[in-house]
Design an enzyme around this catalytic site. Sequence first.
Site, PDB file in Angstrom:
ATOM      1  N   ALA A 212       0.940  -1.078   0.039  1.00  0.00           N
ATOM      2  CA  ALA A 212      -0.140   0.032   0.009  1.00  0.00           C
ATOM      3  C   ALA A 212       0.699   1.180   0.037  1.00  0.00           C
ATOM      4  O   ALA A 212       0.455   2.239  -0.461  1.00  0.00           O
ATOM      5  CB  ALA A 212      -0.905   0.042   1.263  1.00  0.00           C
ATOM      6  N   HIS A 248       1.910  -6.885  -5.803  1.00  0.00           N
ATOM      7  CA  HIS A 248       1.550  -8.278  -5.785  1.00  0.00           C
ATOM      8  C   HIS A 248       1.047  -8.699  -7.197  1.00  0.00           C
ATOM      9  O   HIS A 248      -0.008  -9.589  -6.994  1.00  0.00           O
ATOM     10  CB  HIS A 248       0.413  -8.409  -4.682  1.00  0.00           C
TER      11      HIS A 248
END
Length: 326
Positions: A212, A248
Amino acid sequence: MCFPLLPVSFFQHTRCPVLYFVQLLYFRHRCESVTAAAYPHHLPLQRGVHLFPFSSFLLPALEPSPSLPPTVSISYIPGRRPTKTMGLSNRNLLLISSSMVHGYGYLDHAADELKAILHSAVAKRVLFVPYALRDHEGYAEKVRAPLKQLGFEVESIHNASDPVAAVKDAEAIFIGGGNTFRLLKTLYDMELIEPIHCRALQDGVPYIGSSAGTNVATVNICTTNDMPIIYPPSFAALNLVPFNINPHYVDPDVKSTHKGETREERLRQYHEEPGTPPVLGLREGAMLRVQGDRAEIRGVASARLFRPNKDAEEYTPGSDVSFLLN
């Protein structure tokens, strides 16, 4: 913000004082929304502060609905593009896909890169930003251990009496992973977007992002994998690089019986919207090192680049992707 004068015609159609009052408040609310979309770096807006102190009970529906971000649509790419005048030659970034990689301890796969970026600025103390997770203290302790082994002290911003001052005094900034929506909203709420942006781009303070924390380093958070459990006032992020990153990133499993959309299909849908920038998919173990106007893939895995109307491209560790900064 400043409120523009209303044209005379506006008053002519409003004979009822109560209706005029309601229309005036609605007009102000729309001005806020337009300003937020056109000038995202002027945020955070003071939401909930009404033109008159007793207006909130009259117009509860004018407050932002939790179902949708109120100011930005996915087709609008917010954030001004960095220019040469914004000190890009000082830019010193390490954007990591994930802190955890199979076969490695926490942050172990990035240890050499972490030491390199922090030593490049002679930084001994790292300001950690744990806002992407609920347990700030536990998160800070988790990050403190591996960085201490590398010879660096960690101070968590949640313990600072003045978070903005903590950013201005930081020798290095590390924003950890978790939920991107929660993270970005907190950065806006704490009025940290502009201070971090300036420290990274103008002052050359090392910026480290993971997951994030990597998402918010880009132009916006439109390519996060996270659920929108909370909404920020804008999708516009720190804008340290002029493109998106998808941490990811996972390749389609040809043996899978799952019939849902693949990650690549979702990123292609993003590029169906006009004006969307490139998206760099970082597989687990991959990271992006940015020094000034140079960008390079680092780590133990490769990256996949998506651009509108072009075939996807593969970039192995060591690949120069500086063209993405232009």
